[in-house]
Design an enzyme around this catalytic site. Structure first.
Site, PDB file in Angstrom:
ATOM      1  NE  ARG A   7       9.053   7.772   2.633  1.00 47.34           N
ATOM      2  CZ  ARG A   7       9.395   8.115   3.863  1.00 47.34           C
ATOM      3  NH1 ARG A   7       9.752   7.175   4.737  1.00 47.34           N
ATOM      4  NH2 ARG A   7       9.388   9.379   4.230  1.00 47.34           N
ATOM      5  CD  GLU A  25       4.802  14.133  -1.639  1.00 43.21           C
ATOM      6  OE1 GLU A  25       4.495  15.100  -0.908  1.00 43.21           O
ATOM      7  OE2 GLU A  25       5.644  13.281  -1.296  1.00 43.21           O
ATOM      8  CB  THR A  68      -3.772  15.098   5.479  1.00 40.05           C
ATOM      9  OG1 THR A  68      -4.702  15.968   4.845  1.00 40.05           O
ATOM     10  CG2 THR A  68      -4.526  14.003   6.207  1.00 40.05           C
ATOM     11  N   GLY A 124     -10.627  16.474   3.751  1.00 39.12           N
ATOM     12  CA  GLY A 124     -10.763  17.925   3.713  1.00 39.12           C
ATOM     13  C   GLY A 124     -10.102  18.562   2.503  1.00 39.12           C
ATOM     14  CE1 TYR A 145       7.294  18.767  -0.507  1.00 43.91           C
ATOM     15  CE2 TYR A 145       5.060  18.220  -1.177  1.00 43.91           C
ATOM     16  CZ  TYR A 145       6.201  17.920  -0.472  1.00 43.91           C
ATOM     17  OH  TYR A 145       6.265  16.768   0.270  1.00 43.91           O
ATOM     18  CG  ASP A 150       6.879  20.484   2.784  1.00 42.27           C
ATOM     19  OD1 ASP A 150       8.026  20.607   3.277  1.00 42.27           O
ATOM     20  OD2 ASP A 150       6.139  19.520   3.043  1.00 42.27           O
ATOM     21  CB  CYS A 189      18.885  16.152  14.887  1.00 44.85           C
ATOM     22  SG  CYS A 189      18.979  17.047  13.317  1.00 44.85           S
ATOM     23  CB  CYS A 230      21.646  22.205  14.109  1.00 45.77           C
ATOM     24  SG  CYS A 230      20.089  23.123  14.272  1.00 45.77           S
ATOM     25  CB  THR A 235      -7.047  28.098   5.214  1.00 51.91           C
ATOM     26  OG1 THR A 235      -6.835  26.748   4.793  1.00 51.91           O
ATOM     27  CG2 THR A 235      -5.733  28.861   5.128  1.00 51.91           C
TER      28      THR A 235
END
Length: 586
Positions: free
Chosen positions: A251, A263, A269, A307, A346, A364, A429, A435, A525
């Site tokens: 960032r 990304e 991860t 991974g 994404y 995502d 939040c 919400c 997966t």
């Protein structure tokens, strides 16, 4: 816009849409109402109203009712006033600079729009104006009564867009002190749905509040047009993000390469796990050119522990394309970025928004989760059509001036507050006031996901084979799971000691001792490995002594597994046993 002579009266009653009775200077007086809407929440008993004196001898009423005091808020209710103030605004350059034509009441198709405008640069636009007098709890709403004419206008504006014109639906909120404007879903939900279609079709939805005086009105400040709770998320989200965002290395230097690398690393991860890998990777491969040129085994060694090794391979493939086609630079073009290996919508959206400041969404699983809770959306977030729909919806609301911060704030909210596992931290939040999942007590039940197929379970016996100096490794095939990585030799199934010893002798090794290692499990997966293991000391590891079955083994010093030979994290438990043995022997 300014009125002539204004007098004050108190409202008594309104027998029909066109007239009302007021108390004026102690007398019951009939006046003309310059608004055919219901206005029931405005014209209440004894409300203070403001009348413009009408000198026309042809009228049966001497006054026009133009404004009302609603609990201390002055509201203009003259249905002619919005077009007058918009006309003034257009000529002053409010919409276009260098305006050359403002034509009221222009026919298009089956409708007559309030304005058609052109400027010296060749822009052409149709504008339909809607005056808004309905306010509830600080929110303006339109219409106050069902209007088929308003629906027709929306459809015709969409057709104007299709024919190449710019098209605007301009809501003039005839008061101050409202937070935003929304469709009146209770009165005419079809109008709200039509506005959603229109916005997607390119119609610009704009709202302005007004400075209202007893003797006039003028447009003042733009207001958000809220068709969905998504329209409300940006401001509180960015305020929350600015107050406490995490300091992350990618960032602080959001170059296209840094954003891209981070990304890809962050897929599957956690942030905490990525930090050291990101720093180490950049030390070795600081730019796209060095990534394109790196040897695959070095690349996989740098990636070891993260991974999903195809991510690393695709990074290199994409870097090689960037070097050959774009001089080693990431292009400032969404379609070109999305076409690179390993980059989907994404990652392309993240690069475009964070590195280039372009308004593209980055959706995502985290973003789908928090938005499904926000709207109590029951759709399956694993469905590709749902993701595509959310991307299209966010494209409309993403703030053009801060797209990168907006996307990162969504990611931050999903990581720190609206978490995937455990109880969401709704009390902190920024969206807690609107919400739906929070209001309905359903945050823990969302999002909806279709049940995945059970993972395939594969049982393996892992062999850590050592002599005094080296260990045995086996290179996996170039395609498939963990392609091209190094692993410990293994047998299918869960074998006993005598089966392992017999296998080693068949390979030409001379076992000295064998010790069972702890069991381990690794989840991929679509499959799981259930592993048992053995640490086997042999007399000597040498290619010349090994039989055919072991000819594809490599024999390396343990230290080389740290620096040269990438061993997947699936074997971490057994790699640790090698290190423990080395420590004891020292």
């Amino acid at each position: 816009m300014k009125y002539g002579e204004i007098v004050t009266a108190q409202f008594i009653e309104r027998p029909n849409r066109f007239i009302a009775y007021v108390e004026l200077m102690g007398e019951r007086t009939k006046v003309h109402v310059k608004n055919t809407g219901r206005c029931g929440e405005l014209l209440t008993d004894h409300a203070s109203v403001y009348l413009e004196k009408n000198d026309s001898k042809m009228r049966s009423t001497a006054y026009d009712l133009v404004a009302v005091d609603k609990g201390g808020r002055l509201v203009n209710m003259d249905s002619m006033a919005p077009n007058k103030v918009v006309g003034e605004w257009l000529w002053s350059g409010g919409l276009y600079e260098n305006i050359s034509l403002v034509r009221p009441e222009k026919t298009f198709g089956g409708s007559r729009f309030d304005f058609y405008v052109e400027n010296d640069s060749g822009k052409k636009a149709f504008i339909e104006v809607k005056g808004v007098t309905l306010e509830r709890d600080g929110v303006a709403a339109f219409p106050d009564a069902p209007s088929e004419r308003a629906l027709k206008h929306v459809e015709e504006l969409m057709e104007a867009c299709r024919q190449g014109y710019e098209a605007y639906l301009l809501f003039i909120v005839q008061m101050k002190g409202v937070r935003y404007l929304e469709p009146n879903w209770d009165t005419q939900p079809a109008f709200g749905e039509a506005l959603k279609r229109a916005r997607s079709a390119g119609v610009r939805l704009i709202a302005y509040d007004c400075l209202v005086r007893k003797d006039g009105m003028e447009m003042d400040e733009p207001l958000p047009v809220v068709l969905d709770s998504l329209d409300r998320i940006a401001e509180p989200l960015l305020t929350w993000y600015d107050a406490g965002r995490r300091i992350l290395p990618w960032r602080e230097e959001p170059t296209p390469y840094h954003v891209w690398l981070s990304e890809i690393m962050l897929q599957q991860t956690r942030v905490e796990a990525v930090r050291p890998y990101y720093d180490r990777f950049l030390q070795e491969l600081p730019d796209i050119e060095s990534l394109a040129a790196v040897d695959e085994e070095k690349l996989l060694k740098l990636w070891e522990g993260l991974g999903y090794y195809n991510r690393a391979r695709n990074l290199r493939k994409a870097a090689q394309i960037l070097v050959s086609k774009y001089d080693g630079r990431m292009p400032d073009d969404y379609e070109k970025i999305a076409a690179l290996p390993g980059i989907g919508s994404y990652t392309a959206g993240a690069i475009m928004s964070i590195a280039f400041g372009r308004a593209y969404p980055a959706v995502d699983g985290n973003v789908l989760r928090i938005l499904s809770r926000l709207r109590a959306d029951e759709r399956d977030i694993l469905n590709a059509k749902v993701k595509k729909s959310v991307e299209e919806e966010l494209l409309v609301v993403i703030p053009k001036e801060r797209p990168g911060d907006f996307n990162q704030a969504l990611m931050e909210l999903g990581a720190m507050v609206c978490i995937p596992n455990g109880t969401p931290k709704c009390e902190i939040c920024p969206w807690t006031e609107f919400c739906r999942a929070k209001m309905e007590g359903r945050a823990g039940d969302l999002p909806r996901k279709a049940k995945k197929k059970p993972r395939q379970i594969e049982k393996k016996t892992i062999l850590v084979i050592q002599d005094a100096e080296r260990i045995a490794l086996h290179k996996r095939p170039p395609k498939g799971l963990l392609a091209g990585m190094y692993e410990f030799p293994s047998l299918e199934g869960q074998c006993k000691k005598n089966q392992v010893l017999a296998y080693l002798r068949e390979l030409g090794f001379s076992p000295i001792r064998i010790r069972e290692l702890p069991p381990a499990k690794h989840v991929f997966t679509h499959r799981e490995w259930w592993m048992t293991g053995y640490l086997i000391r042999v007399d000597e590891l040498a290619v010349g002594n090994a039989k055919a079955g072991a000819r594809d083994f490599v024999f390396v010093e343990p230290e080389q597994t740290r620096m040269e030979y990438p061993i997947p994290s699936a074997f971490a438990v057994y790699a640790e046993q090698v290190e423990m043995r080395r420590g004891r022997e020292k």
